[in-house]
Scaffold this motif. Sequence first.
Motif, PDB file in Angstrom:
ATOM      1  N   THR A 132      62.079  33.557  21.712  1.00 42.60           N
ATOM      2  CA  THR A 132      62.680  33.178  22.993  1.00 42.60           C
ATOM      3  C   THR A 132      61.952  31.953  23.513  1.00 42.60           C
ATOM      4  N   LEU A 133      62.679  30.904  23.856  1.00 37.88           N
ATOM      5  CA  LEU A 133      62.094  29.688  24.404  1.00 37.88           C
ATOM      6  C   LEU A 133      62.406  29.613  25.891  1.00 37.88           C
ATOM      7  N   LEU A 134      61.350  29.528  26.712  1.00 37.79           N
ATOM      8  CA  LEU A 134      61.499  29.300  28.149  1.00 37.79           C
ATOM      9  C   LEU A 134      61.119  27.851  28.412  1.00 37.79           C
ATOM     10  N   SER A 135      62.124  27.001  28.503  1.00 38.87           N
ATOM     11  CA  SER A 135      61.906  25.570  28.686  1.00 38.87           C
ATOM     12  C   SER A 135      61.800  25.235  30.171  1.00 38.87           C
ATOM     13  N   GLY A 136      60.907  24.297  30.508  1.00 41.92           N
ATOM     14  CA  GLY A 136      60.715  23.912  31.891  1.00 41.92           C
ATOM     15  C   GLY A 136      59.901  24.919  32.691  1.00 41.92           C
ATOM     16  N   GLU A 137      59.177  25.808  32.014  1.00 49.30           N
ATOM     17  CA  GLU A 137      58.321  26.799  32.656  1.00 49.30           C
ATOM     18  C   GLU A 137      56.874  26.576  32.239  1.00 49.30           C
ATOM     19  N   SER A 138      55.929  27.014  33.077  1.00 43.39           N
ATOM     20  CA  SER A 138      54.517  26.902  32.735  1.00 43.39           C
ATOM     21  C   SER A 138      53.764  28.116  33.245  1.00 43.39           C
ATOM     22  N   VAL A 139      52.670  28.430  32.569  1.00 45.44           N
ATOM     23  CA  VAL A 139      51.814  29.543  32.956  1.00 45.44           C
ATOM     24  C   VAL A 139      50.848  29.071  34.032  1.00 45.44           C
ATOM     25  N   VAL A 140      50.782  29.799  35.143  1.00 44.13           N
ATOM     26  CA  VAL A 140      49.865  29.431  36.226  1.00 44.13           C
ATOM     27  C   VAL A 140      48.784  30.485  36.447  1.00 44.13           C
ATOM     28  N   ALA A 141      48.946  31.676  35.871  1.00 42.30           N
ATOM     29  CA  ALA A 141      47.931  32.721  35.995  1.00 42.30           C
ATOM     30  C   ALA A 141      48.053  33.669  34.817  1.00 42.30           C
ATOM     31  N   GLN A 142      46.949  34.304  34.459  1.00 41.78           N
ATOM     32  CA  GLN A 142      46.944  35.255  33.351  1.00 41.78           C
ATOM     33  C   GLN A 142      45.920  36.343  33.626  1.00 41.78           C
ATOM     34  N   GLU A 143      46.214  37.527  33.131  1.00 42.19           N
ATOM     35  CA  GLU A 143      45.312  38.659  33.325  1.00 42.19           C
ATOM     36  C   GLU A 143      45.314  39.491  32.063  1.00 42.19           C
ATOM     37  N   ALA A 144      44.140  39.607  31.430  1.00 39.58           N
ATOM     38  CA  ALA A 144      44.007  40.375  30.203  1.00 39.58           C
ATOM     39  C   ALA A 144      43.487  41.762  30.515  1.00 39.58           C
ATOM     40  N   GLY A 145      44.044  42.757  29.827  1.00 39.98           N
ATOM     41  CA  GLY A 145      43.600  44.133  29.977  1.00 39.98           C
ATOM     42  C   GLY A 145      43.424  44.777  28.623  1.00 39.98           C
ATOM     43  N   PRO A 146      43.003  46.024  28.565  1.00 41.25           N
ATOM     44  CA  PRO A 146      42.774  46.697  27.284  1.00 41.25           C
ATOM     45  C   PRO A 146      44.028  46.790  26.423  1.00 41.25           C
ATOM     46  N   ALA A 147      45.197  46.892  27.048  1.00 35.92           N
ATOM     47  CA  ALA A 147      46.423  47.125  26.290  1.00 35.92           C
ATOM     48  C   ALA A 147      47.281  45.887  26.126  1.00 35.92           C
ATOM     49  N   GLY A 148      46.955  44.789  26.792  1.00 38.17           N
ATOM     50  CA  GLY A 148      47.796  43.604  26.690  1.00 38.17           C
ATOM     51  C   GLY A 148      47.410  42.558  27.699  1.00 38.17           C
ATOM     52  N   VAL A 149      48.273  41.570  27.861  1.00 40.97           N
ATOM     53  CA  VAL A 149      48.022  40.461  28.774  1.00 40.97           C
ATOM     54  C   VAL A 149      49.283  40.202  29.590  1.00 40.97           C
ATOM     55  N   THR A 150      49.085  39.861  30.855  1.00 43.44           N
ATOM     56  CA  THR A 150      50.193  39.524  31.754  1.00 43.44           C
ATOM     57  C   THR A 150      50.024  38.096  32.232  1.00 43.44           C
ATOM     58  N   VAL A 151      51.097  37.320  32.203  1.00 45.50           N
ATOM     59  CA  VAL A 151      51.051  35.950  32.698  1.00 45.50           C
ATOM     60  C   VAL A 151      52.038  35.794  33.844  1.00 45.50           C
ATOM     61  N   THR A 152      51.688  34.906  34.756  1.00 40.89           N
ATOM     62  CA  THR A 152      52.579  34.546  35.849  1.00 40.89           C
ATOM     63  C   THR A 152      53.022  33.104  35.639  1.00 40.89           C
ATOM     64  N   LEU A 153      54.325  32.878  35.726  1.00 44.59           N
ATOM     65  CA  LEU A 153      54.874  31.538  35.532  1.00 44.59           C
ATOM     66  C   LEU A 153      55.001  30.816  36.863  1.00 44.59           C
ATOM     67  N   ALA A 154      55.190  29.505  36.797  1.00 52.87           N
ATOM     68  CA  ALA A 154      55.312  28.704  38.013  1.00 52.87           C
ATOM     69  C   ALA A 154      56.489  29.162  38.863  1.00 52.87           C
TER      70      ALA A 154
END
Length: 409
Positions: A132-154
């Motif tokens: 899946t390509l999300l064009s025109g988006e960028s990651v502005v925050a990220q949070e890593a945990g024991p089971a995975g990682v969560t990112v917040t986009l602009a």
Amino acid sequence: MERDADILIAGGGLNGTALALALAQGGFRVTVIDARPAPARAEAGFDGRAYALAIASVRLLTAIGIWPAVADRAQPILQIKASDGRPGEGAAPFFLQFDAAEIEEGPMGHMLEDRHLYAAFLAAMQAAPGVTLLSGESVVAQEAGPAGVTVTLASGRRLTGGLLVGCDGRGSGVAARAGIRRVGWGYGQTALVTAIRHEGDHQGIAHQFFMPSGPLAILPLKGGHHSSIVWSETDATAAAIQALPDDAYLEALRPRFGDFLGQIALAGDRFTYPLSLSLAEHFIAPRVALVGDAAHGVHPIAGQGLNLGLRDVAALAEVLILARRRGEDPGSPAALEEYQRWRRFDATALALGMDGVNRLFSSDNPLLRLARDLGMGVIGALPGLRRGFIRQAAGLTGELPRLLTGRPV
């Protein structure tokens, strides 16, 4: 944790897209987050920006299904000539010449324009069911945990995955947010990049002229009468040259370029970028891996930047795919440590090697000039040593991931 994708990739350049396709072949669901509008880049016209793809890189592109779409647009590199000199004086008497005939694998590499390579990647991503390509988006925050990682986009959207891969360049936001520090330094040099149309046929020969202010690479493009140039000057000189109109820019280039290809003319847009060394202290963090310039930004003296990134792609893809087949968590510390062990030494050694070559040749000290000219003469006179250099530049040495040998993982 319910995941939106198995792997999240921040950065939709060539390394990010190559990794996405390689991982999708291995059964992963991959989301590529690209700040740039993909269609605009894919539809760009000729501007001369091109890459020198080593044999190993071509094999990777073949394994992930890209090379058949671009092979007829690529220019084989049949010879490489490297020489020392000064503007207007021509090459020194001792020089290096590498010939593809000295190895069994064929051309030492291929030159391919950015517009063709990226368009092929975009088409392949759009056709790949796991990407899946999300064009025109960028990651502005990220949070890593024991089971995975969560990112917040602009845009405010949040995505979860098992691993976040930073393919977002030297100023990697992924690396910074993960607390990965960088070491490096500037060279006081800026690269001027453009395309040249020339009267003579380049015959598939790539030239590297080492001058006191920095190297000039003349790289053959498809058709015989166009070449891409990467021309390094001191920052101040480069800024002054870039500000010139086209005719004056050519006048500055001519004494450096020489007349061996006859009359020359500008044939593409003009770009500049500052030159520096930038190395991440670590290539991994919890639920994070770095690839390409996000891990290591090198001097373009040997055109190895993209090739080095594709080595990362091949190694990381193999580590993650094999971990998954063993029933392990691909984002686990053990899997990521395996990737770092595989890539960190090679990438750092090459980056520092290019740094040393640039420092050695970007000097007009008479003793250094004599030493390097004699060194090139010695290498040129020893076929075994010369062949070793060719194989190294072609990416055929060391412990190669499967994709770099042309085999799927």
